[in-house]
Enzyme design. Structure first.
Site, short mmCIF file in Angstrom:
data_model
loop_
_atom_site.label_atom_id
_atom_site.label_comp_id
_atom_site.label_asym_id
_atom_site.label_seq_id
_atom_site.Cartn_x
_atom_site.Cartn_y
_atom_site.Cartn_z
CD GLU A 239 -3.04 -0.85 0.06
OE1 GLU A 239 -3.17 0.27 -0.49
OE2 GLU A 239 -3.72 -1.83 -0.28
CB CYS B 127 -6.12 4.08 -6.33
SG CYS B 127 -7.79 3.47 -6.63
#
Length: 191
Positions: A60, A69
């Site tokens: 992450e 994202c």
């Protein structure tokens, strides 16, 4: 759970502080354990090991300013898309490292619960960690509908492991970061 927090937001004037959210979480968990104990219901649930937390954190990364994202979802910290108070991350948001760690801890509990609730077969710690990492990334809804979960719940551990590599796309494209993550999750699952 959402109904409880909606009610708490309503009686508090519309917003909850992080401390209020954490206090409510603790109160709800304690009440659940107490009631379950009185009814003779086991509340033993697995939690992610430090190795699992390190695995998730390594993939992450940590961004203290909100970013889009590959799936075009606003994200902050260690992959948080929804704050503990239920508000979605949005453009322009920022957080401290301590807040990012708090968000991650809250997210982990949510994804651990998803895995605990949906998996109907025994798991090793490594299998649990790999499944939480996957769920942390793809979300509870995708995990619940996955062939991986269906195979796992029939006892087909190898078939489930082979399904990790299916989840390698973001925004409709194969992403090398997801290819790498799934290979590592599969390896951990089979360890």
């Amino acid at each position: 759970m959402k109904q409880i927090f909606d009610f708490l937001r309503k009686i508090s004037g519309g917003k909850l502080t992080q401390k209020q959210v954490e206090a409510a979480d603790k109160l709800i968990a304690t009440a659940y354990d107490d009631v379950a104990g009185m009814l003779g219901i086991a509340t033993d649930v697995m939690s992610t090991s430090q190795n699992g937390i390190n695995l998730i954190s390594s993939f992450e990364g940590c961004e203290l300013k909100a970013y889009l994202c590959p799936a075009k979802v606003w994200t902050i910290g260690f992959g948080t898309t929804v704050y503990p108070n239920g508000v979605k991350v949005k453009k322009g948001d920022s957080c401290t490292l301590d807040q990012a760690k708090q968000f991650k801890a809250h997210d982990l509990k949510r994804f651990e619960k998803t895995v605990d609730d949906l998996v109907q077969v025994p798991l090793t710690q490594n299998q649990f960690d790999a499944l939480v990492s996957l769920t942390y990334n793809i979300g509870p809804g995708a995990f619940e509908k996955s062939t991986l979960l269906k195979k796992l719940n029939t006892g087909d551990y190898q078939g489930a492991a082979d399904q990790f590599t299916v989840w390698n796309k973001g925004g409709g494209k194969v992403l090398q970061g997801l290819v790498n993550r799934r290979a590592k999750e599969k390896e951990v699952f089979l360890r």
